[in-house]
Write a protein that holds these residues in place. Structure first.
Motif, PDB file in Angstrom:
ATOM      1  N   ILE A   1      -5.203  -0.295  -2.579  1.00 48.13           N
ATOM      2  CA  ILE A   1      -4.361   0.248  -2.136  1.00 48.13           C
ATOM      3  C   ILE A   1      -5.251   1.352  -0.552  1.00 48.13           C
ATOM      4  O   ILE A   1      -4.740   1.116   0.659  1.00 48.13           O
ATOM      5  N   SER A   2      -6.118   1.105  -1.143  1.00 49.58           N
ATOM      6  CA  SER A   2      -7.724   1.795  -0.775  1.00 49.58           C
ATOM      7  C   SER A   2      -8.256   1.328   0.711  1.00 49.58           C
ATOM      8  O   SER A   2      -9.249   0.967   0.953  1.00 49.58           O
TER       9      SER A   2
ATOM     10  N   LYS B   1       0.797  -1.462  -0.325  1.00 41.43           N
ATOM     11  CA  LYS B   1      -0.116   0.213  -0.322  1.00 41.43           C
ATOM     12  C   LYS B   1       0.796   1.103  -0.077  1.00 41.43           C
ATOM     13  O   LYS B   1       0.547   1.845   0.906  1.00 41.43           O
ATOM     14  N   ASN B   2       2.065   1.283  -1.047  1.00 44.82           N
ATOM     15  CA  ASN B   2       2.561   2.386  -1.672  1.00 44.82           C
ATOM     16  C   ASN B   2       2.085   3.328  -2.054  1.00 44.82           C
ATOM     17  O   ASN B   2       2.875   3.078  -3.486  1.00 44.82           O
ATOM     18  N   ALA B   3       1.723   3.779  -1.928  1.00 49.16           N
ATOM     19  CA  ALA B   3       1.042   4.957  -3.559  1.00 49.16           C
ATOM     20  C   ALA B   3       2.199   5.643  -3.828  1.00 49.16           C
ATOM     21  O   ALA B   3       2.047   5.994  -4.857  1.00 49.16           O
ATOM     22  N   GLU B   4       3.082   5.962  -3.668  1.00 51.82           N
ATOM     23  CA  GLU B   4       3.939   6.484  -3.856  1.00 51.82           C
ATOM     24  C   GLU B   4       4.771   6.018  -4.366  1.00 51.82           C
ATOM     25  O   GLU B   4       5.697   6.505  -6.122  1.00 51.82           O
ATOM     26  N   LYS B   5       5.617   4.782  -4.195  1.00 55.23           N
ATOM     27  CA  LYS B   5       6.355   4.142  -4.766  1.00 55.23           C
ATOM     28  C   LYS B   5       5.484   3.452  -5.809  1.00 55.23           C
ATOM     29  O   LYS B   5       6.101   3.015  -7.557  1.00 55.23           O
ATOM     30  N   GLY B   6       3.963   3.361  -6.492  1.00 51.63           N
ATOM     31  CA  GLY B   6       3.868   2.359  -7.089  1.00 51.63           C
ATOM     32  C   GLY B   6       3.096   3.233  -8.402  1.00 51.63           C
ATOM     33  O   GLY B   6       3.208   2.920  -9.565  1.00 51.63           O
TER      34      GLY B   6
ATOM     35  N   PRO C   1      -2.817   6.299 -21.248  1.00 56.65           N
ATOM     36  CA  PRO C   1      -3.032   4.310 -21.095  1.00 56.65           C
ATOM     37  C   PRO C   1      -3.164   3.847 -19.771  1.00 56.65           C
ATOM     38  O   PRO C   1      -3.741   3.289 -19.265  1.00 56.65           O
ATOM     39  N   GLU C   2      -2.234   4.880 -18.400  1.00 55.85           N
ATOM     40  CA  GLU C   2      -1.665   4.588 -16.960  1.00 55.85           C
ATOM     41  C   GLU C   2      -2.827   4.806 -16.661  1.00 55.85           C
ATOM     42  O   GLU C   2      -2.558   3.970 -15.932  1.00 55.85           O
ATOM     43  N   LEU C   3      -3.779   5.435 -16.765  1.00 55.04           N
ATOM     44  CA  LEU C   3      -4.584   6.016 -16.045  1.00 55.04           C
ATOM     45  C   LEU C   3      -5.546   5.306 -15.573  1.00 55.04           C
ATOM     46  O   LEU C   3      -5.986   4.833 -13.974  1.00 55.04           O
ATOM     47  N   PRO C   4      -5.911   4.517 -16.401  1.00 51.71           N
ATOM     48  CA  PRO C   4      -6.854   2.397 -15.815  1.00 51.71           C
ATOM     49  C   PRO C   4      -5.951   1.800 -14.827  1.00 51.71           C
ATOM     50  O   PRO C   4      -6.584   1.750 -13.643  1.00 51.71           O
ATOM     51  N   LEU C   5      -4.897   2.032 -14.968  1.00 54.06           N
ATOM     52  CA  LEU C   5      -3.886   1.204 -13.752  1.00 54.06           C
ATOM     53  C   LEU C   5      -3.696   1.863 -12.041  1.00 54.06           C
ATOM     54  O   LEU C   5      -3.919   2.027 -11.244  1.00 54.06           O
ATOM     55  N   GLU C   6      -3.804   3.493 -13.093  1.00 57.02           N
ATOM     56  CA  GLU C   6      -3.694   4.354 -11.717  1.00 57.02           C
ATOM     57  C   GLU C   6      -5.073   4.006 -10.810  1.00 57.02           C
ATOM     58  O   GLU C   6      -4.483   4.357  -9.375  1.00 57.02           O
ATOM     59  N   LEU C   7      -6.012   4.305 -11.625  1.00 54.21           N
ATOM     60  CA  LEU C   7      -7.515   4.351 -10.103  1.00 54.21           C
ATOM     61  C   LEU C   7      -7.599   2.981  -9.891  1.00 54.21           C
ATOM     62  O   LEU C   7      -7.781   2.488  -8.795  1.00 54.21           O
ATOM     63  N   ALA C   8      -6.880   1.717 -10.794  1.00 56.49           N
ATOM     64  CA  ALA C   8      -6.963   0.556 -10.210  1.00 56.49           C
ATOM     65  C   ALA C   8      -6.276   0.322  -8.865  1.00 56.49           C
ATOM     66  O   ALA C   8      -6.769  -0.343  -8.023  1.00 56.49           O
ATOM     67  N   PHE C   9      -5.150   0.965  -9.052  1.00 53.03           N
ATOM     68  CA  PHE C   9      -3.574   0.996  -7.990  1.00 53.03           C
ATOM     69  C   PHE C   9      -4.719   1.551  -6.656  1.00 53.03           C
ATOM     70  O   PHE C   9      -4.239   1.095  -5.189  1.00 53.03           O
TER      71      PHE C   9
END
Length: 340
Positions: free
Chosen positions: A339-340, A237-242, A327-335
């Motif tokens: 972690i939430s 659950k490391n947001a910055e790293k992800g 393209p990376e936005l769906p990954l960011e939202l899922a991430f």
């Protein structure tokens, strides 16, 4: 002239083929007993060997090259085309005992053309063999299917594709490390033809040793370590790293859909390692040594519910990437959701 690998290494006999054993055994038995059907229907995903098998069975049935006729139904789909075919089949073979007609993408025929073909399939001349092929069986009329002996072609497994890659590499005088071989098999997505294309693309570098690093660069594939870092960020659950990992992937022009594919493969392996250790031991052959170690560690520190949650979220993302403006936005939202 340079020949495409999928043409160069297209099997000429059933013995040379890989996979589809459930079909080979039946067809070889029918040929041995001289009990071939008058019409076959081969259905399955693209690049699984339908046209290759059609050519093999036509040759084995006794058709010479002059008496094997291939028709692309996508370009010859009208009733007039089928009426012309009906007239042609009445003539005797040119120099062999059987005339073979291979109709590719048969689902593309019009309704009237299907009806015209049906009459020919019902009472074909004794000297004619029909082999129909389709990637969309549900679009073929039931009346056509009922008059053919049908076979469903399956996507080749990763293991089968690795065997094919090994065979081609040996013939071409190149070496491919295990990680690269696994990646090529994955990129092939269950298609012999597509896998040959990936090998050919890798060979375009002109090097005799195909390394994972070079392969990743030309294919837009992430290195295993980048995927592992992202999974660690998810579990920890490391947001910055992800987010940093996804930014690095974007900056290096990584194919985001492939990134998710590799992520799903690793997390699924970890879930299997946690819930079914014996099965995982058999599947370890599909992984590099580095990846196997990572999966084993992941299976110990992440609960099955966490792994299942990651799989569920990113499986949904896989189908959204192509239509995403970023393209990376769906990954960011899922991430963020995980972690939430």
């Amino acid at each position: 002239m340079y020949t495409a690998l999928y043409r160069k290494y297209r099997p000429e006999t059933f013995k040379e083929s890989l996979g589809q054993e459930h079909i080979v055994s039946v067809l070889e038995g029918a040929l041995k007993r001289d009990q071939l059907s008058h019409a076959y229907l081969f259905a399955g995903p693209r690049g699984t060997g339908k046209t290759t098998f059609a050519r093999i069975i036509a040759r084995e049935a006794g058709s010479s090259p002059n008496d094997i006729h291939e028709i692309d139904a996508a370009s010859n789909r009208g009733i007039e085309d089928i009426r012309a075919l009906r007239e042609e089949v009445r003539t005797l073979p040119f120099d062999s005992k059987i005339k073979s007609y291979i109709i590719d993408e048969v689902h593309m025929l019009t309704k009237d053309a299907f009806n015209a073909l049906l009459k020919t399939l019902e009472e074909p001349p004794a000297h004619v063999l029909f082999i129909l092929a389709t990637t969309e069986l549900h679009k073929v009329q039931d009346t056509i299917i009922s008059r053919c002996q049908s076979f469903i072609f399956r996507k080749p497994s990763q293991d089968v594709l690795r065997k094919m890659i090994t065979r081609v590499a040996k013939e071409e005088g190149i070496t491919i490390d295990r990680e690269s071989m696994n990646l090529l098999a994955l990129l092939g997505d269950g298609s012999f033809r597509d896998t040959h294309g990936m090998i050919q693309k890798a060979m375009s570098l002109g090097e005799k040793n195909i390394s994972a690093e070079n392969l990743s660069r030309i294919m837009g594939a992430p290195r295993a370590t980048l995927v592992h870092l992202f999974i660690d960020a998810l579990v920890g659950k490391n947001a910055e790293k992800g987010i940093a990992v996804l930014e690095e992937a974007r900056a290096n022009h990584i194919d985001m859909k492939l990134f998710v594919t590799l992520l799903l493969r690793v997390v699924r392996s970890a879930l299997i390692a946690r819930l079914a250790p014996d099965l995982f031991e058999k599947q370890k052959e599909d992984l590099s040594e580095e990846e196997a170690l990572f999966v084993e560690e992941l299976s110990k520190k992440a609960e099955p519910s966490v792994l299942a949650g990651i799989l569920r979220e990113f499986l949904a993302v896989h189908g959204e990437i192509e239509s995403a403006t970023i393209p990376e936005l769906p990954l960011e939202l899922a991430f963020v959701k995980v972690i939430s």
